[in-house]
Each structure stands twice: as C-alpha cells, then as structure tokens.
Design a protein around this motif. Structure first.
Motif, PDB file in Angstrom:
ATOM      1  N   GLU A  81     -65.603  30.325 -58.074  1.00 29.77           N
ATOM      2  CA  GLU A  81     -64.481  31.124 -57.563  1.00 29.77           C
ATOM      3  C   GLU A  81     -64.889  32.589 -57.429  1.00 29.77           C
ATOM      4  O   GLU A  81     -64.524  33.257 -56.443  1.00 29.77           O
ATOM      5  CB  GLU A  81     -63.276  31.005 -58.495  1.00 29.77           C
ATOM      6  CG  GLU A  81     -62.045  31.692 -57.942  1.00 29.77           C
ATOM      7  CD  GLU A  81     -60.810  31.518 -58.821  1.00 29.77           C
ATOM      8  OE1 GLU A  81     -59.791  32.166 -58.508  1.00 29.77           O
ATOM      9  OE2 GLU A  81     -60.872  30.763 -59.807  1.00 29.77           O
ATOM     10  N   SER A  84     -67.127  32.889 -54.372  1.00 33.53           N
ATOM     11  CA  SER A  84     -66.339  32.794 -53.145  1.00 33.53           C
ATOM     12  C   SER A  84     -65.620  34.100 -52.860  1.00 33.53           C
ATOM     13  O   SER A  84     -65.534  34.545 -51.701  1.00 33.53           O
ATOM     14  CB  SER A  84     -65.324  31.644 -53.257  1.00 33.53           C
ATOM     15  OG  SER A  84     -65.973  30.398 -53.324  1.00 33.53           O
ATOM     16  N   PHE A  85     -65.090  34.727 -53.901  1.00 28.92           N
ATOM     17  CA  PHE A  85     -64.423  36.021 -53.761  1.00 28.92           C
ATOM     18  C   PHE A  85     -65.388  37.070 -53.210  1.00 28.92           C
ATOM     19  O   PHE A  85     -65.065  37.807 -52.260  1.00 28.92           O
ATOM     20  CB  PHE A  85     -63.877  36.462 -55.129  1.00 28.92           C
ATOM     21  CG  PHE A  85     -63.238  37.817 -55.150  1.00 28.92           C
ATOM     22  CD1 PHE A  85     -61.970  38.011 -54.629  1.00 28.92           C
ATOM     23  CD2 PHE A  85     -63.904  38.904 -55.705  1.00 28.92           C
ATOM     24  CE1 PHE A  85     -61.372  39.278 -54.653  1.00 28.92           C
ATOM     25  CE2 PHE A  85     -63.329  40.161 -55.736  1.00 28.92           C
ATOM     26  CZ  PHE A  85     -62.057  40.344 -55.212  1.00 28.92           C
ATOM     27  N   GLU A  87     -68.335  36.575 -51.590  1.00 27.88           N
ATOM     28  CA  GLU A  87     -68.837  36.243 -50.258  1.00 27.88           C
ATOM     29  C   GLU A  87     -67.767  36.401 -49.181  1.00 27.88           C
ATOM     30  O   GLU A  87     -68.087  36.592 -48.005  1.00 27.88           O
ATOM     31  CB  GLU A  87     -69.395  34.817 -50.249  1.00 27.88           C
ATOM     32  CG  GLU A  87     -70.643  34.642 -51.091  1.00 27.88           C
ATOM     33  CD  GLU A  87     -71.774  35.572 -50.661  1.00 27.88           C
ATOM     34  OE1 GLU A  87     -72.023  35.677 -49.433  1.00 27.88           O
ATOM     35  OE2 GLU A  87     -72.397  36.205 -51.535  1.00 27.88           O
ATOM     36  N   ASP A  88     -66.503  36.354 -49.592  1.00 23.39           N
ATOM     37  CA  ASP A  88     -65.395  36.586 -48.665  1.00 23.39           C
ATOM     38  C   ASP A  88     -65.013  38.068 -48.614  1.00 23.39           C
ATOM     39  O   ASP A  88     -63.922  38.417 -48.185  1.00 23.39           O
ATOM     40  CB  ASP A  88     -64.180  35.749 -49.096  1.00 23.39           C
ATOM     41  CG  ASP A  88     -63.079  35.742 -48.041  1.00 23.39           C
ATOM     42  OD1 ASP A  88     -63.400  35.667 -46.836  1.00 23.39           O
ATOM     43  OD2 ASP A  88     -61.896  35.837 -48.424  1.00 23.39           O
ATOM     44  N   TYR A  89     -65.913  38.924 -49.074  1.00 24.36           N
ATOM     45  CA  TYR A  89     -65.749  40.373 -49.024  1.00 24.36           C
ATOM     46  C   TYR A  89     -64.636  40.894 -49.922  1.00 24.36           C
ATOM     47  O   TYR A  89     -64.060  41.959 -49.658  1.00 24.36           O
ATOM     48  CB  TYR A  89     -65.557  40.855 -47.579  1.00 24.36           C
ATOM     49  CG  TYR A  89     -66.825  40.749 -46.761  1.00 24.36           C
ATOM     50  CD1 TYR A  89     -67.714  41.808 -46.670  1.00 24.36           C
ATOM     51  CD2 TYR A  89     -67.147  39.553 -46.102  1.00 24.36           C
ATOM     52  CE1 TYR A  89     -68.886  41.700 -45.940  1.00 24.36           C
ATOM     53  CE2 TYR A  89     -68.318  39.438 -45.370  1.00 24.36           C
ATOM     54  CZ  TYR A  89     -69.187  40.513 -45.291  1.00 24.36           C
ATOM     55  OH  TYR A  89     -70.349  40.393 -44.572  1.00 24.36           O
ATOM     56  N   LYS A 185     -72.184  43.573 -49.703  1.00 31.10           N
ATOM     57  CA  LYS A 185     -70.871  43.313 -49.105  1.00 31.10           C
ATOM     58  C   LYS A 185     -69.882  44.337 -49.660  1.00 31.10           C
ATOM     59  O   LYS A 185     -70.098  45.536 -49.498  1.00 31.10           O
ATOM     60  CB  LYS A 185     -70.460  41.861 -49.328  1.00 31.10           C
ATOM     61  CG  LYS A 185     -71.393  40.890 -48.602  1.00 31.10           C
ATOM     62  CD  LYS A 185     -70.859  39.481 -48.510  1.00 31.10           C
ATOM     63  CE  LYS A 185     -71.767  38.618 -47.619  1.00 31.10           C
ATOM     64  NZ  LYS A 185     -71.255  37.257 -47.428  1.00 31.10           N
ATOM     65  N   ARG A 214     -59.970  44.303 -45.581  1.00 33.59           N
ATOM     66  CA  ARG A 214     -60.100  42.853 -45.760  1.00 33.59           C
ATOM     67  C   ARG A 214     -58.745  42.157 -45.641  1.00 33.59           C
ATOM     68  O   ARG A 214     -58.628  41.080 -45.053  1.00 33.59           O
ATOM     69  CB  ARG A 214     -60.710  42.561 -47.126  1.00 33.59           C
ATOM     70  CG  ARG A 214     -60.784  41.070 -47.496  1.00 33.59           C
ATOM     71  CD  ARG A 214     -61.468  40.925 -48.846  1.00 33.59           C
ATOM     72  NE  ARG A 214     -61.576  39.532 -49.259  1.00 33.59           N
ATOM     73  CZ  ARG A 214     -60.813  38.956 -50.192  1.00 33.59           C
ATOM     74  NH1 ARG A 214     -59.858  39.661 -50.803  1.00 33.59           N
ATOM     75  NH2 ARG A 214     -60.982  37.692 -50.513  1.00 33.59           N
ATOM     76  N   LYS A 215     -57.697  42.783 -46.186  1.00 33.11           N
ATOM     77  CA  LYS A 215     -56.390  42.140 -46.243  1.00 33.11           C
ATOM     78  C   LYS A 215     -55.580  42.316 -44.974  1.00 33.11           C
ATOM     79  O   LYS A 215     -54.897  41.388 -44.522  1.00 33.11           O
ATOM     80  CB  LYS A 215     -55.609  42.679 -47.442  1.00 33.11           C
ATOM     81  CG  LYS A 215     -54.312  41.933 -47.725  1.00 33.11           C
ATOM     82  CD  LYS A 215     -53.734  42.356 -49.067  1.00 33.11           C
ATOM     83  CE  LYS A 215     -52.547  41.490 -49.456  1.00 33.11           C
ATOM     84  NZ  LYS A 215     -52.034  41.845 -50.811  1.00 33.11           N
TER      85      LYS A 215
END
Length: 248
Positions: A81, A84-85, A87-89, A185, A214-215
């Motif tokens: 988790e 993933s956080f 790598e998802d920037y 990143k 990002r959001k």
C-alpha cells in the motif's frame, strides 16, 4: 471557489518526533488554512494499522534506532500500500530516521535492517557523526533550505534517485558527495531538522502544491506574506555563509 481539502497522515508522532518534527505538521496546516484549504490531520499511532487510503500527504519524522525499527516494521506490514501511494505520486515527506527508512536497507548498530525500498538508496554508518547547521540549494525552494543535521548514517543514492539539493554548508547525505536528501516522484527525504518547514516555506509549499495537483489537477498556490519566515531563513543563511557561526 471550489472547496479544496487535503488529508495529511502524520505517521507515529509519539515515536518519531526527535527534533520537534511535529512543528512541520503545524506549519503545513497553517499554510493551508491561510489559503482557505481544509486540512485534515490523521495521526497514526503505534497500535494502529497504517492506511494510505484517502491520504494526500504523509509525513515521517526522526527518532532513535529503537523507534525507527518499530515504525519500519509497521510500514513493512502494509508495504504494498505504501509503494502504491508513492508510485501514484502521493506526497511523502521523510526527515532523518524517516528518510533512512525509504531505502533498501539501513544499519542499526551492526545489524543491517530491511527498509521500505520505496526509493533507490541505502544507508550505512560512518564516524564521526555528522552534526551541525546545514544549508542546501534545491530546486524545490527559491530560498536555500536551512536547518540542522545530526546523524551517524551515510545515505547513498542509486541511479534512479535524485538528490534534494547541493550542500552549501554542512555535511549532507554522507559528508563527501556534496549532496543532501532525495527526490523521487513526490517523495522528499532529508536530514534537515529544525524543524524543516517553518524556516523553509518554499519546501512546505512544494509539498502542498504537489498534493493539490495530484488531487485536483491544479497546484497553483496563492501567495502568502512570508516576511517573518524568510527573515528567519535569511538570518540563518547569512550567519553561516558569512562565518558568523563557528561549528565545533
């Protein structure tokens, strides 16, 4: 204006607050509030299972070896988790001991401890400890980053990692390379304490802007009156670079 809200995960503040790192959270919150950005702080405590669901920005502070190992084990348990956080920037700020956890491994005494393997780096030990004031020139901030470092660890960056910046004064990652910290990143790791953000508003705004981008797809921030913050930064820079402070 559409409401903007960011969720900050403050990871294990009871364990990792060796050099007033909670001040970084206070700084982020106030700089968001001054801009009308809603800020939700989620503290993750030793008995909790860390979760990055819905988190926009995570912060890991510094601590002693024992506390650092406890935190690393807790985060390794949710390693996929965390990765993933990242790598998802997702924005991750890590200071000192938290910075060391980002890599493949670090040393605790003579024991090689598995890290989170989020960034291409590893940390070993050297002698003497690298202690003192530090100034770093970095692309994330218009002003030089100023603060304090105190670490026996020597952090070595791999080819896929980029240094946070160039050491103008002090030791940095290893006392030899002239590099300090890491950028990958939206991950920022550094040995700079003080705490880091109050005297370095550019770094705080970098993190907030990246989280907003990002959001919401837009990371532009309204200007703030940083007269006091920048004066504190400039005074420290001048004292060190002009030889007014003699390091022991």
């Amino acid at each position: 204006m559409t409401e903007r809200k960011l969720v900050i995960a403050h990871l294990f503040p009871e364990l990792l607050n060796l050099y007033g790192d909670s001040g970084n959270i206070l700084c982020l919150r106030k700089r968001m509030e001054w801009r009308g950005i809603t800020c939700e702080i989620r503290e993750v405590h030793p008995g909790d299972t860390p979760s990055f669901s819905g988190v926009d920005l995570a912060f890991i502070g510094g601590g002693s070896d024992r506390e650092q190992k406890i935190v690393c084990d807790k985060l390794l348990a949710v390693g996929s988790e965390v990765r993933s956080f990242v790598e998802d920037y997702g924005v991750l700020l890590a200071v000192c001991g938290g910075y060391q956890l980002l890599g493949e491994s670090y040393l605790m005494g003579n024991e090689k401890v598995q890290g989170l393997s989020l960034v291409d780096l590893y940390t070993d030990h050297g002698d003497p400890r690298l202690i003192g004031n530090v100034i770093v020139q970095s692309s994330v901030s218009e002003q030089p980053i100023v603060g304090y470092e105190n670490h026996a660890g020597r952090t070595h960056l791999g080819p896929s990692a980029t240094a946070l910046g160039k050491v103008l004064y002090g030791h940095g990652n290893d006392g030899v390379s002239g590099e300090e910290g890491v950028l990958y990143k939206n991950v920022l790791g550094t040995y700079v304490h003080g705490p880091l953000l109050p005297k370095n508003p550019g770094v705080a705004d970098w993190a907030i802007a990246r989280a907003l981008e990002r959001k919401y797809g837009k990371g532009q921030l309204e200007a703030l009156d940083d007269t006091v913050e920048l004066a504190a930064n400039q005074i420290m820079y001048d004292r060190l670079m002009h030889g007014e402070v003699k390091e022991q």
